[in-house]
Design a protein around this motif. Sequence first.
Motif, PDB file in Angstrom:
ATOM      1  N   PRO A   1       0.835  -1.206   0.000  1.00 34.65           N
ATOM      2  CA  PRO A   1       0.000   0.000   0.000  1.00 34.65           C
ATOM      3  C   PRO A   1       0.868   1.255   0.000  1.00 34.65           C
ATOM      4  CG  PRO A   1       0.211  -0.812   2.239  1.00 34.65           C
ATOM      5  CD  PRO A   1       1.102  -1.677   1.378  1.00 34.65           C
ATOM      6  N   ALA A   2       0.317   2.354  -0.490  1.00 30.94           N
ATOM      7  CA  ALA A   2       1.020   3.639  -0.476  1.00 30.94           C
ATOM      8  C   ALA A   2       0.063   4.707   0.009  1.00 30.94           C
ATOM      9  CB  ALA A   2       1.548   3.980  -1.863  1.00 30.94           C
ATOM     10  N   TRP A   3       0.619   5.807   0.498  1.00 38.82           N
ATOM     11  CA  TRP A   3      -0.184   6.911   1.016  1.00 38.82           C
ATOM     12  C   TRP A   3      -0.109   8.083   0.050  1.00 38.82           C
ATOM     13  CZ3 TRP A   3       1.321  10.496   5.649  1.00 38.82           C
ATOM     14  CH2 TRP A   3       0.239  11.354   5.937  1.00 38.82           C
ATOM     15  N   ALA A   4      -1.241   8.449  -0.552  1.00 38.50           N
ATOM     16  CA  ALA A   4      -1.322   9.583  -1.463  1.00 38.50           C
ATOM     17  C   ALA A   4      -1.761  10.808  -0.666  1.00 38.50           C
ATOM     18  CB  ALA A   4      -2.308   9.284  -2.592  1.00 38.50           C
ATOM     19  N   PHE A   5      -0.813  11.645  -0.308  1.00 36.62           N
ATOM     20  CA  PHE A   5      -1.085  12.773   0.590  1.00 36.62           C
ATOM     21  C   PHE A   5      -0.627  14.109   0.021  1.00 36.62           C
ATOM     22  CE2 PHE A   5       0.417  15.273   4.413  1.00 36.62           C
ATOM     23  CZ  PHE A   5      -0.850  15.731   4.765  1.00 36.62           C
TER      24      PHE A   5
ATOM     25  N   HIS B   1      -0.427  -1.708  -4.658  1.00 33.24           N
ATOM     26  CA  HIS B   1      -1.662  -2.412  -4.991  1.00 33.24           C
ATOM     27  C   HIS B   1      -2.880  -1.630  -4.503  1.00 33.24           C
ATOM     28  CE1 HIS B   1       1.476  -5.586  -4.756  1.00 33.24           C
ATOM     29  NE2 HIS B   1       0.853  -6.038  -5.824  1.00 33.24           N
ATOM     30  N   HIS B   2      -2.701  -0.872  -3.409  1.00 28.97           N
ATOM     31  CA  HIS B   2      -3.768  -0.047  -2.862  1.00 28.97           C
ATOM     32  C   HIS B   2      -3.210   1.317  -2.482  1.00 28.97           C
ATOM     33  CE1 HIS B   2      -5.529  -4.062  -2.373  1.00 28.97           C
ATOM     34  NE2 HIS B   2      -6.701  -3.465  -2.361  1.00 28.97           N
ATOM     35  N   LEU B   3      -4.050   2.342  -2.602  1.00 28.55           N
ATOM     36  CA  LEU B   3      -3.680   3.707  -2.251  1.00 28.55           C
ATOM     37  C   LEU B   3      -4.565   4.197  -1.122  1.00 28.55           C
ATOM     38  CD1 LEU B   3      -3.445   5.195  -5.860  1.00 28.55           C
ATOM     39  CD2 LEU B   3      -1.499   4.699  -4.363  1.00 28.55           C
TER      40      LEU B   3
ATOM     41  N   LEU C   1      -8.215   2.707  -1.899  1.00 28.97           N
ATOM     42  CA  LEU C   1      -8.618   2.369  -3.256  1.00 28.97           C
ATOM     43  C   LEU C   1      -7.596   1.467  -3.923  1.00 28.97           C
ATOM     44  CD1 LEU C   1      -9.655   5.943  -4.476  1.00 28.97           C
ATOM     45  CD2 LEU C   1     -11.178   4.133  -3.668  1.00 28.97           C
ATOM     46  N   PRO C   2      -8.050   0.471  -4.689  1.00 24.52           N
ATOM     47  CA  PRO C   2      -7.101  -0.297  -5.505  1.00 24.52           C
ATOM     48  C   PRO C   2      -6.387   0.631  -6.479  1.00 24.52           C
ATOM     49  CG  PRO C   2      -9.236  -1.404  -5.383  1.00 24.52           C
ATOM     50  CD  PRO C   2      -9.432  -0.030  -4.794  1.00 24.52           C
ATOM     51  N   GLY C   3      -5.133   0.335  -6.755  1.00 25.25           N
ATOM     52  CA  GLY C   3      -4.361   1.192  -7.645  1.00 25.25           C
ATOM     53  C   GLY C   3      -4.887   1.230  -9.062  1.00 25.25           C
TER      54      GLY C   3
END
Length: 374
Positions: free
Chosen positions: A122-126, A165-167, A182-184
């Motif tokens: 997972p990643a954090w979109a900030f 894989h997920h954001l 959310l799924p990427g």
Amino acid sequence: MRVDLNDDQEFFRATTRRFVESETPISVIREWHDHPDGCPGSWWQAAAGLGWTSLMVPESLGGGSVSGRPIVDLAIVADEMGRGLVPGPFMPVNVVADTLARSGTPDQQALLEGVMAGGVVPAWAFCEPGGDWTADHVATEAVPTGGGYVITGTKTAVEAGAQAHHLLVTARTSDGPAQFLLPGDTPGITITPQESLDLGRRFAEVRFAEVFAGPDTLVGVPGEATSADVERQCRIMLVLQCADSAGAAARVLEFTVEYAFNRYSFGRPLASYQALKHRFADMKLWSEASQAVTDGAADAMASGEDEARMVSVAKSYVGDHSVELMQDCVQLHGGIGVTWEHDLHLYLRRVTVNRGLFGSSADHRERLAMALGL
């Protein structure tokens, strides 16, 4: 490195260092420079097997820490990663894992098994264009519609964004900040890899063009609860970032001192000159203080006492002094210090990127001044 580790923590630190030195020496890091993900997935899964991805997850969800103070244990790993310039999505994975463990739904928490095994990233979109790192200035908007939300906006400097894989997406709503998992590959999401000064980590720009997010994607409750989550996420990222930079600075100082004893000028080792001894003394002070202030920030987060102030103190100090220390080391190495073949620039790249992420040192000094009413 902390001096108050218990036996379990010391064993964990030693195991982590052996893994880093045996599996990812600098020669391997150089080979992975052109790897699209920064490292092979099999290597990341091996790292996850050491517990790097499960420390912030409680035992009830399959995780567990070494000492009962997860952020302190995680900082041990970050310090060793900085020493070895280790690549991989270590920071965003642990930030998202912590938030899902604390605020996620049971279905969202079910993803943690894959995250802890290293198979799910997972990643954090900030962060958004303009470089502001506060939740109050998030412009990405989530508008309620049809039982869910429509998300529109752009995120930048998303670490591991193209590999995720997920954001975990931070957006603003009429009720306050909100976060969505959310799924990427969700329709409307466009992910574009970005160039980075750091050769080991990967960043991306993520665009949201009227992306529909169902109610099951919401993480936590919009408003004050989500604001608290976002603040905690920033602090975790900052503590890990400072530990990474402090570890990198300590390692660079070590091999610079070694070089100064081996390099002779006018029949004497460089390290024997009084003027250079003064510079080494200053750098040793910066290195030890960086370690200490990072430990203090981790302790503050573990106890929940004065954590905002201590984390900003750490970033304001480590952000500047890690870079200054390495710039001095470049000068002490002379011409060889600015060549591609020498490893020093790889470390300098790493701490320079760290300095700019999640607020500059100046930004955090301003936060401290405001907190003190200055």
